[in-house]
Write a protein that holds these residues in place. Structure first.
Motif, mmCIF file in Angstrom:
data_model
loop_
_atom_site.group_PDB
_atom_site.id
_atom_site.type_symbol
_atom_site.label_atom_id
_atom_site.label_comp_id
_atom_site.label_asym_id
_atom_site.label_seq_id
_atom_site.Cartn_x
_atom_site.Cartn_y
_atom_site.Cartn_z
ATOM 1 N N TYR A 49 1.730 5.094 -1.666
ATOM 2 C CA TYR A 49 1.912 5.680 -0.333
ATOM 3 C C TYR A 49 0.656 6.419 0.133
ATOM 4 O O TYR A 49 0.318 6.382 1.322
ATOM 5 C CB TYR A 49 3.107 6.632 -0.358
ATOM 6 C CG TYR A 49 4.386 5.935 -0.738
ATOM 7 C CD1 TYR A 49 5.135 5.250 0.207
ATOM 8 C CD2 TYR A 49 4.838 5.939 -2.070
ATOM 9 C CE1 TYR A 49 6.310 4.598 -0.138
ATOM 10 C CE2 TYR A 49 5.998 5.280 -2.423
ATOM 11 C CZ TYR A 49 6.732 4.608 -1.456
ATOM 12 O OH TYR A 49 7.885 3.954 -1.811
ATOM 13 N N TYR A 50 0.005 7.107 -0.792
ATOM 14 C CA TYR A 50 -1.256 7.784 -0.484
ATOM 15 C C TYR A 50 -2.238 7.453 -1.598
ATOM 16 O O TYR A 50 -1.982 7.725 -2.767
ATOM 17 C CB TYR A 50 -1.060 9.293 -0.366
ATOM 18 C CG TYR A 50 -0.228 9.671 0.837
ATOM 19 C CD1 TYR A 50 -0.779 9.690 2.115
ATOM 20 C CD2 TYR A 50 1.125 9.983 0.693
ATOM 21 C CE1 TYR A 50 -0.003 10.006 3.227
ATOM 22 C CE2 TYR A 50 1.901 10.301 1.801
ATOM 23 C CZ TYR A 50 1.336 10.311 3.063
ATOM 24 O OH TYR A 50 2.087 10.615 4.163
ATOM 25 N N THR A 77 9.714 7.828 3.022
ATOM 26 C CA THR A 77 9.150 8.321 1.764
ATOM 27 C C THR A 77 7.852 9.082 2.015
ATOM 28 O O THR A 77 7.614 10.142 1.429
ATOM 29 C CB THR A 77 8.905 7.157 0.792
ATOM 30 O OG1 THR A 77 10.138 6.473 0.561
ATOM 31 C CG2 THR A 77 8.358 7.664 -0.531
ATOM 32 N N LYS A 78 7.000 8.560 2.895
ATOM 33 C CA LYS A 78 5.750 9.250 3.208
ATOM 34 C C LYS A 78 6.035 10.605 3.840
ATOM 35 O O LYS A 78 5.357 11.597 3.552
ATOM 36 C CB LYS A 78 4.892 8.394 4.142
ATOM 37 C CG LYS A 78 4.357 7.123 3.511
ATOM 38 C CD LYS A 78 3.382 6.393 4.405
ATOM 39 C CE LYS A 78 2.040 7.081 4.422
ATOM 40 N NZ LYS A 78 0.997 6.277 5.083
ATOM 41 N N LEU A 98 -3.922 12.144 1.237
ATOM 42 C CA LEU A 98 -2.738 13.004 1.336
ATOM 43 C C LEU A 98 -3.033 14.254 2.163
ATOM 44 O O LEU A 98 -2.286 14.600 3.088
ATOM 45 C CB LEU A 98 -2.271 13.403 -0.058
ATOM 46 C CG LEU A 98 -1.187 14.491 -0.115
ATOM 47 C CD1 LEU A 98 0.122 13.980 0.450
ATOM 48 C CD2 LEU A 98 -1.010 14.990 -1.553
ATOM 49 N N ARG A 106 9.549 3.133 3.828
ATOM 50 C CA ARG A 106 8.201 3.598 3.508
ATOM 51 C C ARG A 106 7.853 4.828 4.347
ATOM 52 O O ARG A 106 7.301 5.807 3.832
ATOM 53 C CB ARG A 106 7.190 2.482 3.762
ATOM 54 C CG ARG A 106 5.751 2.880 3.462
ATOM 55 C CD ARG A 106 4.795 1.699 3.626
ATOM 56 N NE ARG A 106 3.419 2.123 3.378
ATOM 57 C CZ ARG A 106 2.880 2.267 2.189
ATOM 58 N NH1 ARG A 106 3.612 2.023 1.102
ATOM 59 N NH2 ARG A 106 1.622 2.661 2.043
#
Length: 246
Positions: free
Chosen positions: A66-67, A27-28, A73, A24
């Protein structure tokens, strides 16, 4: 219970959870990398979850895991840029650790200009706030990162104060309109100097930031092809201001 004495099934579950968290975080980080690429290539308006999802071969709903939204973001991107800039300034300051306060301030100010000129779109997002979601007011997620950056120059100016070189205006010389604003600043930064010293700090910072911003945004192009000597001239004046006291 220590993980080494936990049942094998528990350890495996912990390892799977740690692997998911690492994935995670990676990916972020990748999402922020694409956001920055869009910022640099096309400007702040191009930074959208949909555009990033397209770049990553994901669906927009997948990115929302994720956002949560555009603001989250942009706040994360802004915070990461503040952290990067603060780290560059801290590195320059620490490399000059054996120098005088003026030497450390000079090295750090030059590092600010160098980062700004080599990262113009990023500087614009962080300092010009072309989109509301980039704001870093108290309570915003990127506020802490912004004050890591601000704390570098507050700390440097405190060195002048502790060295006794900051020239203080005479008592009563400040315009009364200054006083509540300086009181609020002192409360915000938790700083020890009198309001008169904070007044000098604000003068010094506005001159430094103004010089860097004018160069980054091209406002000196009408007169200068190389503003470097002007920056150095003004930087000497700023340090001279901070060292002009008894």
């Amino acid at each position: 219970m220590s993980s080494e004495f936990a049942p094998a099934s528990t350890r495996r579950a912990q390892q799977r959870e740690e692997a998911r968290e690492r994935q995670r975080a990676e990916t972020k980080s990748e999402i922020l990398g694409h956001a920055r690429q869009l910022l640099v290539a096309e400007g702040p308006a191009a930074v959208s979850l949909r555009a990033i999802a397209r770049e990553m071969g994901m669906t927009a709903p997948g990115l929302y895991r994720y956002y949560a939204d555009h603001r989250e973001l942009v706040q994360a991107l802004t915070a990461s840029l503040y952290e990067e800039l603060a780290a560059a300034l801290e590195h320059a300051r620490d490399r000059a650790a054996e120098q005088s306060p003026g030497g450390r301030f000079t090295a750090t100010a030059r590092a600010l200009r160098a980062w700004a000129l080599s990262h113009r779109p990023e500087f614009t997002l962080v300092f010009s706030k072309p989109i509301p979601d980039a704001d870093c007011a108290p309570g915003d997620p990127c506020h802490t990162a912004s004050w890591r950056f601000g704390g570098v120059f507050v700390g440097l100016m405190m060195e002048f104060w502790r060295a006794g070189t900051v020239p203080l205006p005479e008592p009563g010389a400040l315009d009364p309109d200054w006083l509540p604003q300086l009181e609020e600043l002192r409360e915000h930064i938790g700083s020890e100097p009198p309001l008169e010293a904070l007044y000098v700090f604000v003068l010094a910072w506005s001159r430094l930031y103004g010089m860097v911003s004018m160069e980054v945004f091209g406002h000196l192009d009408f007169a200068l092809t190389d503003p470097g000597p002007l920056f150095e001239h003004n930087l000497r004046d700023i340090v001279g201001l901070l060292e002009a006291g008894p």
